[in-house]
Design an enzyme around this catalytic site. Structure first.
Site, PDB file in Angstrom:
ATOM      1  N   CYS A 265      -6.914 -17.990   5.217  1.00 18.06           N
ATOM      2  CA  CYS A 265      -7.628 -18.755   6.247  1.00 18.06           C
ATOM      3  C   CYS A 265      -8.823 -17.958   6.763  1.00 18.06           C
ATOM      4  O   CYS A 265      -8.663 -16.806   7.170  1.00 18.06           O
ATOM      5  CB  CYS A 265      -6.692 -19.095   7.409  1.00 18.06           C
ATOM      6  SG  CYS A 265      -7.532 -20.030   8.706  1.00 18.06           S
TER       7      CYS A 265
ATOM      8  N   CYS B  69      -1.467 -22.519  -1.120  1.00 22.38           N
ATOM      9  CA  CYS B  69      -0.020 -22.706  -1.050  1.00 22.38           C
ATOM     10  C   CYS B  69       0.498 -23.424  -2.293  1.00 22.38           C
ATOM     11  O   CYS B  69       1.545 -23.092  -2.822  1.00 22.38           O
ATOM     12  CB  CYS B  69       0.365 -23.476   0.209  1.00 22.38           C
ATOM     13  SG  CYS B  69       2.157 -23.567   0.451  1.00 22.38           S
TER      14      CYS B  69
ATOM     15  N   CYS C 124      -1.061 -18.328   3.325  1.00 18.94           N
ATOM     16  CA  CYS C 124      -2.013 -19.230   3.974  1.00 18.94           C
ATOM     17  C   CYS C 124      -2.775 -18.517   5.081  1.00 18.94           C
ATOM     18  O   CYS C 124      -3.987 -18.672   5.227  1.00 18.94           O
ATOM     19  CB  CYS C 124      -1.308 -20.465   4.513  1.00 18.94           C
ATOM     20  SG  CYS C 124       0.098 -20.092   5.577  1.00 18.94           S
TER      21      CYS C 124
ATOM     22  N   ASN D 297      -6.166  13.060  -4.603  1.00 21.61           N
ATOM     23  CA  ASN D 297      -7.398  13.223  -5.356  1.00 21.61           C
ATOM     24  C   ASN D 297      -7.740  11.857  -5.972  1.00 21.61           C
ATOM     25  O   ASN D 297      -7.075  10.862  -5.681  1.00 21.61           O
ATOM     26  CB  ASN D 297      -7.192  14.302  -6.432  1.00 21.61           C
ATOM     27  CG  ASN D 297      -8.511  14.974  -6.812  1.00 21.61           C
ATOM     28  OD1 ASN D 297      -9.472  14.291  -7.131  1.00 21.61           O
ATOM     29  ND2 ASN D 297      -8.535  16.288  -6.791  1.00 21.61           N
ATOM     30  N   THR D 298      -8.742  11.844  -6.818  1.00 23.77           N
ATOM     31  CA  THR D 298      -9.185  10.547  -7.362  1.00 23.77           C
ATOM     32  C   THR D 298      -8.248  10.034  -8.453  1.00 23.77           C
ATOM     33  O   THR D 298      -7.513  10.797  -9.056  1.00 23.77           O
ATOM     34  CB  THR D 298     -10.608  10.672  -7.932  1.00 23.77           C
ATOM     35  OG1 THR D 298     -10.618  11.761  -8.856  1.00 23.77           O
ATOM     36  CG2 THR D 298     -11.604  10.912  -6.830  1.00 23.77           C
TER      37      THR D 298
ATOM     38  N   CYS E 224      -8.757 -25.257  13.283  1.00 24.73           N
ATOM     39  CA  CYS E 224      -8.911 -25.565  11.858  1.00 24.73           C
ATOM     40  C   CYS E 224     -10.287 -26.169  11.586  1.00 24.73           C
ATOM     41  O   CYS E 224     -10.722 -27.073  12.285  1.00 24.73           O
ATOM     42  CB  CYS E 224      -7.827 -26.535  11.396  1.00 24.73           C
ATOM     43  SG  CYS E 224      -7.969 -26.992   9.655  1.00 24.73           S
TER      44      CYS E 224
ATOM     45  N   ASN F 158      -7.524  22.991  -6.188  1.00 22.54           N
ATOM     46  CA  ASN F 158      -7.866  21.696  -6.795  1.00 22.54           C
ATOM     47  C   ASN F 158      -7.020  21.484  -8.044  1.00 22.54           C
ATOM     48  O   ASN F 158      -7.358  21.939  -9.126  1.00 22.54           O
ATOM     49  CB  ASN F 158      -9.370  21.659  -7.113  1.00 22.54           C
ATOM     50  CG  ASN F 158      -9.786  20.317  -7.668  1.00 22.54           C
ATOM     51  OD1 ASN F 158      -8.960  19.522  -8.112  1.00 22.54           O
ATOM     52  ND2 ASN F 158     -11.082  20.049  -7.666  1.00 22.54           N
TER      53      ASN F 158
ATOM     54  N   CYS G 143      -8.569  17.097 -10.142  1.00 24.15           N
ATOM     55  CA  CYS G 143      -9.736  16.495 -10.799  1.00 24.15           C
ATOM     56  C   CYS G 143      -9.334  15.891 -12.147  1.00 24.15           C
ATOM     57  O   CYS G 143      -8.842  16.604 -13.021  1.00 24.15           O
ATOM     58  CB  CYS G 143     -10.789  17.575 -10.982  1.00 24.15           C
ATOM     59  SG  CYS G 143     -12.429  16.941 -10.857  1.00 24.15           S
TER      60      CYS G 143
ATOM     61  N   CYS H 217       5.760 -16.744   3.529  1.00 22.84           N
ATOM     62  CA  CYS H 217       5.192 -15.694   2.675  1.00 22.84           C
ATOM     63  C   CYS H 217       3.912 -15.115   3.246  1.00 22.84           C
ATOM     64  O   CYS H 217       3.530 -14.015   2.913  1.00 22.84           O
ATOM     65  CB  CYS H 217       4.944 -16.227   1.271  1.00 22.84           C
ATOM     66  SG  CYS H 217       3.536 -17.347   1.139  1.00 22.84           S
TER      67      CYS H 217
END
Lengths: 473, 466
Positions: free
Chosen positions: A430, A352, A426, A200-201, A342, A132, A135, A423
């Site tokens: 949706c 957009c 949208c 790990n975290t 739609c 480990n 941590c 891109c």
């Protein structure tokens, strides 16, 4: 018939689903119940020097009603006596010889201390060791955990010490709290580690109580940075797994960790090279029983794809992650709104305009394109139209009489395909599946990458944007 | 106004009525409200907002519930609709906001806008906070508002926010009009209506109760005040015009509802007939069932397709156990001293929609008859031939955008102008008239510039205008 049986760093596994070192693997009784529920293995909650925990010690981030999207803890390693943990570990291995038990270790950075702990752990009959080095809270202040993982030299040194005496595979668990995870991974590999586990975290503060101004989790008016995990961290973990597995000097059998809670998550980690996966937060949220669907779902997916074993698809997506400069710039997609699906919420329109490239318009009804009308103007115009309202008896011509509810054309946005940059925003906002699809409209038939263009001398390296001197435009 | 005099504290309390008329749509608890709020898509230029006569910015107030900003949510509602609490319960949301919800087109249940609105409004009322508005700086102007119903209340609130004195004259002893006396108790309790009016009183709206405005008083008000708002609603319910109608046991739906809501009526006889098939008739018939009648008939001269009640009201009545008699017309009330039966003539529907008598009659044995066959208008006091304002079929003619009547000093709104619609329509009318009156008083001109108003985005508060 596909099988989930696999071998990880020489360890034969019933299935690739291990519980990560954490509260769900705190004691033998828990681990045996987990094995009964279907988990193939468990990494015992880290054994090491005596600790005392604080309360509270967990906090979480909820999102839009979904609980524990991100989870955080300031819990330390096992607070049970080492002797008790080791005794139970031996008992679990005696009762469940086919299941894998991995001892997670964290001790003082002294050669003798590590030698002694490795030997005691292996005497239980465990199948492997996980170091480990990750941590991020509490232990790091004592020179352990991520304090080791963040320094490649320490990482290598301790791995070497462990390898001097270890008879079982040694897995080095990596911390994400570092700028380039490949560096400690390379150090571990160079020092002889048999495998890696990541991640790990992540250091985090999940939130602050706005009544009391205390950050969470609350400990008598104060808090501390904690380790972040859960669904929210998966994208970060996937990226780090890909980075490690794509680096020949770092790549080792890797146990994927970070926001895994479903069979899809597991498949994604394996596709990026993980040999198995470790789960914690999902088991803390829903209990051990979730493994049933994880195994069942993964097998069903494997059948559908024609994979017989985990190794058949392990790493299959790695070649598909590349540098940006090697992407085909002539590949082009444009948004297409399927009018029949739609529902007229117009989220794509406002997204957009405000969040993307102003290529969606509300001008299907009217005299012609009104591409420069801003959302504010559209909204104001709409309010003017409804300044007095008739009461339509909508219930008299609702569904049934006039077919399903149809969206009026005036509410269905229009994509200006000529200007759409593809891109994707949208289609992401949706709410209706398959209502907005991205349709392929390549800029030119031949692929070309930025690297190729630079090589051909079209642009000075790094000076211009990707579209400025595209010879194909 | 001192606490002891609050209208809500004066609400008659009847445990029996409360038990018989529990909430038709129980309120959300906090967890359920947040979950439901998160279901809202937050549509751009949302259809629900367009469908609301007062144009509440529904996605905005729902978003605020989702984030726990309940004060902001309530203010968003009240900004557009000062009677947000009563509308959240009394509105036929199925045909207004929820009917317009885009979720319908997605084969999903619409967002429960009405219950969310109620959640936000009740949070405000329970907090004890005042309306999140302050009276405007005193302009020295004063307006008399005739009638204490939703139209006048809404108009008065707009006036107070602009520093104009608003004095409401009402014939009853408590304010609220139909909100207080005319809406089925399981939708809107009498107490909840008064609670809401209490907040308006805090805004400085003044009330003159037990005051019937006749032609003489009207003349006085006209002389004393800078403008007059007519929110007088409709008049008495029509009579059948058949023999026996004067017998004991014949009442009308509005009195019936007002009586049980105020606790004056707590039971019903065995057999009740309600004549008519509008929403008020449904309310009366359901009330008769809940008050203990064993058999309740609705009697209507045409068929179910022609009834004016909303479809969901019809369904509700059927669930309550109300029976329906179609194509019958009362011809005689039978009884000796009190009602014993209702003689009905049978009609047959014809293809052209007209009703053809079949010549058959039968007697429906009943102990009580409730009439709900439409209301007369109530405009006598406005003067006969030399009318103060122009009427059309008894309705006061107004400019829809400003509420101004043909007499510049008179404004009107609500049922007296539209012949009887929803509470929310009256609120919208009152709001428009309030803004209109303020513009009239400010401009000093007889006619308000309509173009300003035609272009007014009503959902945006009138502060924007001035």
């Amino acid at each position: 018939m596909p099988t989930l049986e696999t071998t990880f760093a020489g360890i034969k596994c019933l299935n690739p689903f291990w519980l990560a070192s954490a509260p769900p693997t705190n004691c033998g009784e828990q681990i045996m119940r987990a094995f009964d529920a279907g988990w193939g293995g468990a990494v015992w909650k880290t054994i090491g020097a005596p600790v005392t925990n604080v309360s509270s010690r967990y906090s979480s981030m909820d999102l839009n009603g979904q609980k524990m999207v991100g989870f955080n803890n300031i819990e330390l390693i096992s607070d049970r006596p080492t002797e008790l943990n080791l005794r139970e570990m031996a008992e679990v291995k005696r009762r469940y010889p086919k299941h894998q038990v991995i001892a997670s270790l964290m001790v003082e950075s002294k050669r003798e201390a590590w030698h002694e702990m490795v030997k005691r752990a292996e005497d239980t009959g465990c199948d492997g060791l996980e170091l480990n080095f990750g941590c991020p809270h509490g232990m790091s202040e004592r020179g352990m955990g991520s304090a080791v993982g963040q320094v490649p030299e320490y990482c290598a040194q301790i791995t070497e010490w462990v390898k001097e005496v270890a008879r079982t595979p040694v897995i080095v668990k990596l911390t994400p709290n570092i700028s380039d995870i490949r560096v400690p991974a390379r150090a571990a590999k160079a020092a002889g580690a048999d495998a890696l586990s990541a991640i790990n975290t992540i250091n985090s503060i999940t939130g602050i109580d706005l009544d009391t101004l205390e950050p969470r989790p609350k400990v008598d008016g104060k808090s501390s940075h904690g380790g972040y995990c859960g669904p929210a961290v998966k994208p970060i973990a996937l990226n780090m797994v890909q980075q490690v597995m794509s680096d020949p000097n770092a790549a080792l059998p890797l146990s994927g960790i970070g926001g895994i809670g479903t069979w899809q998550d597991a498949a994604e980690f394996i596709l990026l090279g993980a040999g198995n996966v470790q789960v914690c937060t999902a088991a803390m949220h829903y209990g051990y029983r979730i493994v049933e669907d994880m195994a069942d779902g993964l097998l069903n997916w494997m059948s559908k794809k024609g994979y017989e074993t985990i190794d058949d698809f392990r790493g299959a997506s790695l070649p598909r992650v590349d540098d940006w400069k090697n992407l085909n710039m002539n590949y082009h997609v444009v948004a297409h709104i399927h009018e029949d699906k739609c529902i007229g919420c117009q989220l794509c329109y406002t997204a957009c305009w405000d969040g993307a490239h102003q290529c969606i318009h509300l001008d299907r009804v009217g005299d012609g394109p009104r591409t420069y009308e801003t959302p504010d103007q559209v909204f104001a115009e709409s309010l003017r139209k409804v300044s007095t309202t008739p009461i339509p008896k909508l219930d008299l011509d609702g569904p049934g009489l006039d077919g399903p509810y149809r969206t009026p054309l005036s509410r269905i946005p229009r994509v200006d395909e000529h200007h759409c940059v593809g891109c994707n925003l949208c289609s992401l906002v949706c709410p209706v599946p398959d209502c907005i699809t991205m349709e392929r409209q390549d800029k030119a038939p031949e692929p070309i990458t930025w690297a190729e263009r630079v090589a051909a001398g079209y642009v000075p390296d790094g000076v211009h944007g990707p579209n400025d001197f595209n010879p194909n435009l | 106004m001192s606490e002891s005099k609050s209208f809500a504290a004066q609400a008659p309390v009847s445990a029996e009525i409360a038990a018989r008329f529990p909430d038709l749509h129980p309120p959300f608890d906090a967890t359920a409200a947040v979950v439901e709020a998160h279901r809202c898509l937050y549509c751009f230029d949302a259809p629900c907002m367009q469908a609301c006569p007062t144009h509440i910015d529904v996605p905005k107030f729902i978003k605020k519930i989702a984030t726990g900003n309940l004060e902001g949510s309530a203010k968003t509602i009240l900004d557009a609709n000062i009677l947000g609490a009563s509308c959240s319960r009394a509105c036929p949301v199925d045909v207004l906001c929820e009917g317009a919800c885009v979720m319908h087109r997605y084969n999903k249940e619409p967002i429960e806008i009405g219950r969310l609105q109620r959640f936000a409004m009740e949070a405000l009322h329970e907090s004890g906070a005042p309306l999140p508005f302050t009276p405007g700086a005193d302009t020295g102007k004063a307006v008399a508002l005739i009638g204490g119903g939703p139209a006048s209340l809404s108009c008065a609130a707009e006036l107070r926010r602009r520093g104009i004195r608003a004095v409401i004259y009402d014939a009853r002893s408590l304010p609220g009009g139909l909100n207080t006396y005319g809406i089925a108790e399981y939708k809107l309790t009498l107490r909840a209506s008064l609670q809401e009016v209490d907040l308006l009183a805090q805004l400085g709206v003044e009330f003159q109760f037990n005051t019937v405005v006749d032609a003489e008083l009207l003349a006085k008000l006209e002389a004393e005040y800078d403008a007059v708002f007519l929110g007088i609603g409709l008049g008495a319910i029509h009579k059948l015009g058949v023999t026996g109608e004067a017998l004991a046991g014949v009442t009308d739906a509005l009195n019936y509802i007002a009586d049980y809501k105020s606790g004056a009526l707590t039971s019903a006889p065995e057999r009740v007939a309600v004549v008519g098939a509008g929403n008020t008739a449904i309310d009366a018939a359901n009330a008769a069932v809940r008050l203990g009648a064993r058999e309740v008939h609705m009697v209507y001269r045409r068929g179910p397709a022609q009834m004016s009640a909303f479809a969901f009201e019809y369904e509700h009545a059927k669930q309550e156990g109300v029976k329906f008699l179609w194509h019958v017309q009362p011809t005689k009330v039978i009884g000796d001293g009190k009602v014993e039966g209702l003689e009905l003539a049978q009609y047959a529907p014809s293809s052209d929609g007209s009703l053809v008598p079949t010549g058959e009659t039968f007697v429906l044995p009943v102990d009580e008859i409730v009439l709900a066959i439409g209301q007369a208008t109530h405009s006598d006091f406005l003067g006969g031939d030399a009318a103060k304002v122009k009427l059309e079929r008894g309705r006061i003619v107004i400019d829809r955008a400003t509420g101004q009547t043909t007499n510049p000093k008179y404004f009107a709104g609500g049922d007296c102008t539209n012949g009887g619609r929803e509470v929310v329509d009256a609120v919208a009318d009152g709001k428009r008239a309030g803004v209109g009156i303020a513009a009239y008083l400010q401009s000093g001109e007889a006619r308000i510039n309509h173009s300003t108003f035609a272009a007014t985005p009503w959902a945006i508060t009138a502060e924007v205008l001035y």
